[in-house]
Design an enzyme around this catalytic site. Structure first.
Site, PDB file in Angstrom:
ATOM      1  N   GLY A  68       0.596  -1.636  -0.049  1.00  0.00           N
ATOM      2  CA  GLY A  68      -0.063   0.380   0.192  1.00  0.00           C
ATOM      3  C   GLY A  68       0.771   1.183   0.054  1.00  0.00           C
ATOM      4  O   GLY A  68       0.577   2.549   0.737  1.00  0.00           O
ATOM      5  N   ASN A 100       1.104  -2.340   5.185  1.00  0.00           N
ATOM      6  CA  ASN A 100       1.038  -1.090   5.846  1.00  0.00           C
ATOM      7  C   ASN A 100      -0.076  -0.712   5.036  1.00  0.00           C
ATOM      8  O   ASN A 100      -1.073   0.027   5.071  1.00  0.00           O
ATOM      9  CB  ASN A 100       1.987   0.121   4.833  1.00  0.00           C
ATOM     10  CG  ASN A 100       1.341   1.379   4.429  1.00  0.00           C
ATOM     11  OD1 ASN A 100       1.263   1.465   5.567  1.00  0.00           O
ATOM     12  ND2 ASN A 100       0.706   1.533   3.387  1.00  0.00           N
ATOM     13  N   TYR A 155     -13.090  -2.390  12.168  1.00  0.00           N
ATOM     14  CA  TYR A 155     -11.533  -2.102  11.825  1.00  0.00           C
ATOM     15  C   TYR A 155     -10.717  -2.187  12.478  1.00  0.00           C
ATOM     16  O   TYR A 155      -9.475  -2.357  12.804  1.00  0.00           O
ATOM     17  CB  TYR A 155     -12.210  -0.689  11.112  1.00  0.00           C
ATOM     18  CG  TYR A 155     -10.423   0.185  10.714  1.00  0.00           C
ATOM     19  CD1 TYR A 155      -9.180  -0.145   9.450  1.00  0.00           C
ATOM     20  CD2 TYR A 155      -9.953   1.241  11.929  1.00  0.00           C
ATOM     21  CE1 TYR A 155      -8.124   0.714   9.537  1.00  0.00           C
ATOM     22  CE2 TYR A 155      -8.887   1.979  11.518  1.00  0.00           C
ATOM     23  CZ  TYR A 155      -8.337   1.824  10.431  1.00  0.00           C
ATOM     24  OH  TYR A 155      -6.798   2.154   9.917  1.00  0.00           O
TER      25      TYR A 155
HETATM   26  N1  LIG Z   1      -3.975   8.268   7.930  1.00  0.00           N
HETATM   27  C1  LIG Z   1      -4.708   7.739   9.488  1.00  0.00           C
HETATM   28  O1  LIG Z   1      -4.634   8.371   9.810  1.00  0.00           O
HETATM   29  C2  LIG Z   1      -4.023   6.708  10.269  1.00  0.00           C
HETATM   30  C3  LIG Z   1      -4.661   5.817  11.123  1.00  0.00           C
HETATM   31  C4  LIG Z   1      -4.133   5.140  11.888  1.00  0.00           C
HETATM   32  C5  LIG Z   1      -4.223   3.874  11.312  1.00  0.00           C
HETATM   33  N2  LIG Z   1      -3.142   4.067   9.907  1.00  0.00           N
HETATM   34  C6  LIG Z   1      -3.060   3.224   9.358  1.00  0.00           C
HETATM   35  O2  LIG Z   1      -1.527   3.200   8.692  1.00  0.00           O
HETATM   36  C7  LIG Z   1      -1.475   3.447   7.053  1.00  0.00           C
HETATM   37  C8  LIG Z   1      -1.082   3.685   6.015  1.00  0.00           C
HETATM   38  O3  LIG Z   1      -2.843   4.598   5.988  1.00  0.00           O
HETATM   39  P1  LIG Z   1      -2.943   5.272   5.025  1.00  0.00           P
HETATM   40  O4  LIG Z   1      -4.053   7.100   5.920  1.00  0.00           O
HETATM   41  O5  LIG Z   1      -1.823   5.551   3.963  1.00  0.00           O
HETATM   42  O6  LIG Z   1      -3.658   5.078   4.330  1.00  0.00           O
HETATM   43  P2  LIG Z   1      -4.382   5.026   2.612  1.00  0.00           P
HETATM   44  O7  LIG Z   1      -5.934   4.709   2.339  1.00  0.00           O
HETATM   45  O8  LIG Z   1      -3.841   6.869   2.000  1.00  0.00           O
HETATM   46  O9  LIG Z   1      -3.674   3.941   1.738  1.00  0.00           O
HETATM   47  C9  LIG Z   1      -3.622   2.984   1.712  1.00  0.00           C
HETATM   48  C10 LIG Z   1      -3.404   2.166   0.512  1.00  0.00           C
HETATM   49  O10 LIG Z   1      -3.302   0.441   0.765  1.00  0.00           O
HETATM   50  C11 LIG Z   1      -3.539  -0.089  -0.923  1.00  0.00           C
HETATM   51  N3  LIG Z   1      -4.454  -0.753  -0.836  1.00  0.00           N
HETATM   52  C12 LIG Z   1      -5.566  -1.087  -0.677  1.00  0.00           C
HETATM   53  N4  LIG Z   1      -6.157  -2.195  -0.807  1.00  0.00           N
HETATM   54  C13 LIG Z   1      -5.130  -3.065  -1.146  1.00  0.00           C
HETATM   55  C14 LIG Z   1      -4.650  -4.027  -1.611  1.00  0.00           C
HETATM   56  N5  LIG Z   1      -5.476  -5.348  -1.234  1.00  0.00           N
HETATM   57  N6  LIG Z   1      -3.415  -5.117  -1.508  1.00  0.00           N
HETATM   58  C15 LIG Z   1      -2.502  -4.419  -1.936  1.00  0.00           C
HETATM   59  N7  LIG Z   1      -2.665  -2.999  -1.555  1.00  0.00           N
HETATM   60  C16 LIG Z   1      -4.041  -2.375  -1.221  1.00  0.00           C
HETATM   61  C17 LIG Z   1      -4.198   1.346  -1.451  1.00  0.00           C
HETATM   62  O11 LIG Z   1      -4.115   1.020  -2.857  1.00  0.00           O
HETATM   63  C18 LIG Z   1      -3.642   2.843  -1.032  1.00  0.00           C
HETATM   64  O12 LIG Z   1      -3.081   2.793  -1.387  1.00  0.00           O
HETATM   65  C19 LIG Z   1      -3.026   1.872   7.172  1.00  0.00           C
HETATM   66  O13 LIG Z   1      -2.704   0.361   7.676  1.00  0.00           O
HETATM   67  C20 LIG Z   1      -3.864   3.075   7.961  1.00  0.00           C
HETATM   68  O14 LIG Z   1      -4.740   1.306   8.587  1.00  0.00           O
HETATM   69  C21 LIG Z   1      -3.579   5.335   9.825  1.00  0.00           C
END
Ligand SMILES: NC(=O)c1ccc[n+]([C@@H]2O[C@H](COP(=O)([O-])OP(=O)(O)OC[C@H]3O[C@@H](n4cnc5c(N)ncnc54)[C@H](O)[C@@H]3O)[C@@H](O)[C@H]2O)c1
Length: 265
Positions: free
Chosen positions: A14, A92, A158
């Site tokens: 991701g 990720n 989630y």
């Molecule tokens: N942004 C936040 O506030 C936040 C808070 C807590 C935890 N997180 C965690 O941090 C990590 C990154 O979050 P983010 O905000 O950058 O997310 P995001 O949604 O911006 O990016 C997620 C990425 O995962 C890819 N993806 C989705 N399904 C997929 C699959 N089946 N195979 C391969 N790739 C796939 C998407 O194309 C995307 O590029 C995640 O694990 C999220 O749960 C984020």
């Protein structure tokens, strides 16, 4: 400080955007080689191109759907054939359903989160254990969420699934320690990414500008350090846990959250 990760090969799932892209960039800055494994081909290739151009390093994109074991197998095979090893895996990639109570979620939304977050992480972990064992060790880091630590309403599934990855990781850490593989997790709270912006736009539409700004002010009060997170905050913690400087750390979850979830203050 030398982190001891120069030349290491790092798969980041991701990593086409958001926190994942920043993790890939942070590793590349330390001389590691990022392999960007995103389901979205365009953003994956764009991320690899951006990192390679900006830093003058090698970075590749291999389009991967982590829910598909054949796709994950190809990811690891292609990484091994191009670089001869896989040193670090960062789980990720994520999806997240629109915020609502569990009773209102569709089973499709529930199943999708289980499939991408839980099953997807397991698919990737299983695929790297053998090569890491054969090369004498490695490191696995999964990105969780502090929503799982505090029990965030409207994100129950989630948070539940992410908590499951945390529990799984602690057991796996014991199973593979003898093979030189460390397994840890990083647990962010709100970090400003495309995902974050999408969630906030949903809320603004639902609540209207005034109530939304009020909610944001209330939220910020939950962060003792006085700001929301940036992707780099998370990326730096991941790079540290993957480094030689963390060689005696396994089976742990590090919250990176500006003090959110410490408890009432
Ligand atoms: N942004 C936040 O506030 C936040 C808070 C807590 C935890 N997180 C965690 O941090 C990590 C990154 O979050 P983010 O905000 O950058 O997310 P995001 O949604 O911006 O990016 C997620 C990425 O995962 C890819 N993806 C989705 N399904 C997929 C699959 N089946 N195979 C391969 N790739 C796939 C998407 O194309 C995307 O590029 C995640 O694990 C999220 O749960 C984020």
């Amino acid at each position: 400080m030398d982190l001891g990760i120069k030349g290491k090969v790092v798969i980041v799932t991701g990593a086409g955007r958001g926190i994942g892209r920043e993790i890939a960039r942070a590793f590349a800055e330390e001389g590691a080689i990022p392999v960007i494994a995103d389901i979205a081909r365009d953003s994956g290739e764009e991320a690899a191109g951006e990192i390679a151009t900006a830093l003058g390093v090698k970075a590749v994109a291999i389009q991967t759907d982590i829910t598909d074991r054949e796709s994950v197998k190809r990811l690891v095979e292609n990484t091994l054939s191009e670089f001869g090893r896989v040193d670090i895996l960062v789980n990720n990639a994520t999806v997240i359903a629109p915020a609502k109570f569990f009773k209102d979620e569709t089973w499709e939304e529930v199943d999708r989160e289980i499939s991408v977050i839980y099953q997807g992480c397991l698919n990737c972990m299983r695929a790297v254990i053998d090569p890491m064992t054969q090369q004498g060790g490695g490191c696995i880091i999964s990105i969780l969420t502090d929503a799982a630590r505090i029990g965030e309403p409207r994100m129950a599934n989630y948070g539940g699934v992410k908590g499951g990855v945390g529990a799984f990781s602690r057991a796996l850490a014991k199973e593979v320690a003898g093979d030189g593989i460390r397994v840890n997790c990083v647990s962010p709270s709100m970090a400003i990414t495309e995902l974050w912006k999408g969630r906030r736009e949903e809320e603004k539409t639902k609540l209207g500008e005034e109530k939304f700004q009020d909610l944001q002010r209330k939220r910020l009060k939950l962060y003792p350090l006085g700001r929301f997170g940036e992707p780099r905050d998370i990326a730096d913690a991941v790079v540290f846990l993957a480094s030689e400087r963390a060689s005696w750390i396994t089976g742990q979850t590090l919250s990176v959250n500006g003090g959110y979830a410490i408890g009432p203050w």
